[in-house]
Design a protein around this motif. Structure first.
Motif, PDB file in Angstrom:
ATOM      1  N   ARG A  35       0.772  -1.267   0.086  1.00  0.00           N
ATOM      2  CA  ARG A  35       0.058   0.024  -0.048  1.00  0.00           C
ATOM      3  C   ARG A  35       0.769   1.274   0.133  1.00  0.00           C
ATOM      4  O   ARG A  35       0.340   2.409  -0.650  1.00  0.00           O
ATOM      5  N   TYR A  36       1.877   1.333   0.566  1.00  0.00           N
ATOM      6  CA  TYR A  36       3.009   2.560   0.796  1.00  0.00           C
ATOM      7  C   TYR A  36       4.161   2.533   0.060  1.00  0.00           C
ATOM      8  O   TYR A  36       4.855   3.217   0.036  1.00  0.00           O
ATOM      9  N   THR A  37       4.298   1.412  -0.822  1.00  0.00           N
ATOM     10  CA  THR A  37       5.742   1.222  -1.447  1.00  0.00           C
ATOM     11  C   THR A  37       5.550   1.682  -2.975  1.00  0.00           C
ATOM     12  O   THR A  37       4.456   1.065  -3.699  1.00  0.00           O
ATOM     13  N   GLU A  38       6.383   2.486  -3.350  1.00  0.00           N
ATOM     14  CA  GLU A  38       6.678   2.713  -4.680  1.00  0.00           C
ATOM     15  C   GLU A  38       7.283   1.777  -5.578  1.00  0.00           C
ATOM     16  O   GLU A  38       7.964   0.990  -5.153  1.00  0.00           O
ATOM     17  N   ARG A  39       7.098   1.931  -6.996  1.00  0.00           N
ATOM     18  CA  ARG A  39       7.761   0.629  -7.764  1.00  0.00           C
ATOM     19  C   ARG A  39       9.388   0.658  -7.548  1.00  0.00           C
ATOM     20  O   ARG A  39       9.640  -0.695  -7.375  1.00  0.00           O
ATOM     21  N   ALA A  40      10.141   1.617  -7.451  1.00  0.00           N
ATOM     22  CA  ALA A  40      11.596   1.389  -7.296  1.00  0.00           C
ATOM     23  C   ALA A  40      11.827   0.809  -5.937  1.00  0.00           C
ATOM     24  O   ALA A  40      12.850   0.103  -5.756  1.00  0.00           O
ATOM     25  N   GLU A  41      11.048   1.150  -4.928  1.00  0.00           N
ATOM     26  CA  GLU A  41      11.098   0.400  -3.489  1.00  0.00           C
ATOM     27  C   GLU A  41      10.867  -1.069  -3.498  1.00  0.00           C
ATOM     28  O   GLU A  41      11.438  -1.838  -3.119  1.00  0.00           O
ATOM     29  N   ALA A  42       9.695  -1.253  -4.380  1.00  0.00           N
ATOM     30  CA  ALA A  42       8.973  -2.437  -4.246  1.00  0.00           C
ATOM     31  C   ALA A  42      10.206  -3.381  -4.995  1.00  0.00           C
ATOM     32  O   ALA A  42      10.455  -4.839  -4.797  1.00  0.00           O
ATOM     33  N   ASP A  43      10.835  -3.088  -6.402  1.00  0.00           N
ATOM     34  CA  ASP A  43      11.696  -3.794  -7.096  1.00  0.00           C
ATOM     35  C   ASP A  43      12.897  -3.934  -5.985  1.00  0.00           C
ATOM     36  O   ASP A  43      13.868  -5.212  -6.187  1.00  0.00           O
ATOM     37  N   SER A  44      13.416  -2.817  -5.514  1.00  0.00           N
ATOM     38  CA  SER A  44      14.707  -3.287  -4.581  1.00  0.00           C
ATOM     39  C   SER A  44      14.632  -3.860  -3.297  1.00  0.00           C
ATOM     40  O   SER A  44      15.315  -4.787  -3.238  1.00  0.00           O
ATOM     41  N   LEU A  45      13.122  -4.111  -2.900  1.00  0.00           N
ATOM     42  CA  LEU A  45      12.943  -4.929  -1.810  1.00  0.00           C
ATOM     43  C   LEU A  45      12.858  -6.385  -2.387  1.00  0.00           C
ATOM     44  O   LEU A  45      13.542  -7.367  -1.837  1.00  0.00           O
ATOM     45  N   ALA A  46      12.229  -6.453  -3.431  1.00  0.00           N
ATOM     46  CA  ALA A  46      12.188  -7.875  -4.258  1.00  0.00           C
ATOM     47  C   ALA A  46      13.681  -8.432  -4.416  1.00  0.00           C
ATOM     48  O   ALA A  46      13.811  -9.483  -4.341  1.00  0.00           O
ATOM     49  N   ALA A  47      14.445  -7.633  -4.894  1.00  0.00           N
ATOM     50  CA  ALA A  47      15.712  -8.071  -5.131  1.00  0.00           C
ATOM     51  C   ALA A  47      16.586  -8.437  -3.934  1.00  0.00           C
ATOM     52  O   ALA A  47      17.680  -9.208  -4.069  1.00  0.00           O
ATOM     53  N   ARG A  48      16.360  -7.648  -2.837  1.00  0.00           N
ATOM     54  CA  ARG A  48      17.400  -7.881  -1.760  1.00  0.00           C
ATOM     55  C   ARG A  48      16.660  -9.050  -0.633  1.00  0.00           C
ATOM     56  O   ARG A  48      17.531  -9.477   0.060  1.00  0.00           O
ATOM     57  N   GLN A  49      15.453  -8.902  -0.431  1.00  0.00           N
ATOM     58  CA  GLN A  49      15.066  -9.789   0.552  1.00  0.00           C
ATOM     59  C   GLN A  49      14.989 -11.234  -0.016  1.00  0.00           C
ATOM     60  O   GLN A  49      14.626 -11.656  -0.874  1.00  0.00           O
ATOM     61  N   GLN A  50      15.212 -12.082   1.180  1.00  0.00           N
ATOM     62  CA  GLN A  50      15.278 -13.551   1.112  1.00  0.00           C
ATOM     63  C   GLN A  50      14.025 -13.869   1.603  1.00  0.00           C
ATOM     64  O   GLN A  50      13.264 -13.400   2.426  1.00  0.00           O
ATOM     65  N   GLY A  51      13.616 -15.204   1.400  1.00  0.00           N
ATOM     66  CA  GLY A  51      12.267 -15.978   1.549  1.00  0.00           C
ATOM     67  C   GLY A  51      12.496 -16.264   3.172  1.00  0.00           C
ATOM     68  O   GLY A  51      13.176 -16.306   3.766  1.00  0.00           O
ATOM     69  N   LEU A  52      11.279 -16.450   3.438  1.00  0.00           N
ATOM     70  CA  LEU A  52      10.892 -16.980   4.929  1.00  0.00           C
ATOM     71  C   LEU A  52      11.295 -18.528   5.058  1.00  0.00           C
ATOM     72  O   LEU A  52      11.506 -18.932   4.032  1.00  0.00           O
ATOM     73  N   ALA A  53      11.607 -18.980   6.152  1.00  0.00           N
ATOM     74  CA  ALA A  53      11.880 -20.499   6.452  1.00  0.00           C
ATOM     75  C   ALA A  53      13.181 -20.877   5.781  1.00  0.00           C
ATOM     76  O   ALA A  53      13.367 -21.949   5.597  1.00  0.00           O
ATOM     77  N   ARG A  54      14.091 -20.081   5.885  1.00  0.00           N
ATOM     78  CA  ARG A  54      15.400 -20.265   5.570  1.00  0.00           C
ATOM     79  C   ARG A  54      15.988 -21.099   6.822  1.00  0.00           C
ATOM     80  O   ARG A  54      15.652 -20.950   8.016  1.00  0.00           O
ATOM     81  N   PRO A  55      16.773 -22.237   6.489  1.00  0.00           N
ATOM     82  CA  PRO A  55      17.110 -23.032   7.647  1.00  0.00           C
ATOM     83  C   PRO A  55      17.951 -22.350   8.914  1.00  0.00           C
ATOM     84  O   PRO A  55      17.865 -22.628   9.842  1.00  0.00           O
ATOM     85  N   GLU A  56      18.880 -21.474   8.352  1.00  0.00           N
ATOM     86  CA  GLU A  56      19.597 -20.681   9.544  1.00  0.00           C
ATOM     87  C   GLU A  56      18.785 -19.835  10.362  1.00  0.00           C
ATOM     88  O   GLU A  56      19.068 -19.090  11.219  1.00  0.00           O
ATOM     89  N   ALA A  57      17.356 -19.474   9.619  1.00  0.00           N
ATOM     90  CA  ALA A  57      16.697 -18.382  10.187  1.00  0.00           C
ATOM     91  C   ALA A  57      15.767 -18.886  11.232  1.00  0.00           C
ATOM     92  O   ALA A  57      14.658 -19.251  11.212  1.00  0.00           O
ATOM     93  N   ARG A  58      16.486 -19.296  12.634  1.00  0.00           N
ATOM     94  CA  ARG A  58      15.599 -20.008  13.655  1.00  0.00           C
ATOM     95  C   ARG A  58      15.147 -19.031  14.662  1.00  0.00           C
ATOM     96  O   ARG A  58      14.443 -19.565  15.613  1.00  0.00           O
ATOM     97  N   HIS A  59      15.269 -17.912  14.521  1.00  0.00           N
ATOM     98  CA  HIS A  59      14.702 -16.958  15.222  1.00  0.00           C
ATOM     99  C   HIS A  59      13.627 -16.046  14.620  1.00  0.00           C
ATOM    100  O   HIS A  59      14.033 -15.917  13.566  1.00  0.00           O
ATOM    101  N   ALA A  60      12.640 -15.588  15.385  1.00  0.00           N
ATOM    102  CA  ALA A  60      11.518 -14.950  14.664  1.00  0.00           C
ATOM    103  C   ALA A  60      11.041 -14.068  15.844  1.00  0.00           C
ATOM    104  O   ALA A  60      11.118 -14.015  16.944  1.00  0.00           O
TER     105      ALA A  60
END
Length: 186
Positions: A62-87
């Motif tokens: 809702r508040y994200t502009e296209r360039a921000e959305a593209d940058s987020l998508a390029a940099r963020q990794q998905g959930l449930a990564r084996p090493e990501a045991r804290h939440a």
């Protein structure tokens, strides 16, 4: 953009996420629980006693502009990564003053003044997150934010939260609960 996904967070006696800390930062707390199970889509609820359920849906940004959305998508990794045991599950409700603002006014506070998106990007890809919208569902919170990270990134996560909470946007938060978790499978 993937279709919206309904997600339910069940706080109770069962689930792979063990609660290590629950605290209300603003407004009322949630009843204390030992575990949280995350139910996506039409999957069945966990067994055992459930003290509370919080529901939200992924959806458009809702508040994200296209360039921000593209940058987020390029940099963020998905959930449930084996090493990501804290939440962390952080339900937030904003005030009526926030919701009485027009969309462009909320965007200006969120990013132009508070730099919410930019601050979050400083911690990618170490901290993965997924935002769930709850306001339109009649839930007690407006947003449910789910974060996952490796134990070695917990200090960075804490720093990110401190930076976000120091911004003007947080003047509009009337209820916030922080729930810290550790994944324990099996």
């Amino acid at each position: 953009m993937p279709p919206p996904l309904m997600v339910r967070f069940h706080g109770g006696a069962a689930g792979p996420w063990r609660v290590t800390r629950m605290r209300a930062l603003a407004g009322a707390a949630l009843p204390a629980v030992d575990r949280i199970a995350v139910q996506e889509g039409m999957a069945g609820a966990p067994g055992g006693a459930i003290a509370w359920t919080l529901a939200g849906s992924t959806g458009n940004q809702r508040y994200t502009e296209r360039a921000e959305a593209d940058s987020l998508a390029a940099r963020q990794q998905g959930l449930a990564r084996p090493e990501a045991r804290h939440a962390a599950l952080i339900p937030i409700r904003k005030s009526e003053a926030w919701w009485s603002l027009a969309q462009d006014e909320r965007r200006a506070i969120l990013e132009a003044e508070s730099r919410h998106i930019a601050i979050g990007m400083d911690y990618l890809p170490a901290v993965a997150r997924r935002l769930h919208h709850s306001r339109e569902l009649g839930e007690p919170f407006d947003f449910l934010t789910w974060f996952e990270f490796a134990p070695t990134h917990e200090a960075a996560f804490d720093e990110m939260l401190a930076r976000l909470r120091a911004q003007r946007e947080w003047d509009f938060v009337e209820r916030e609960v922080e729930i810290r978790l550790v994944r324990e499978e099996g």
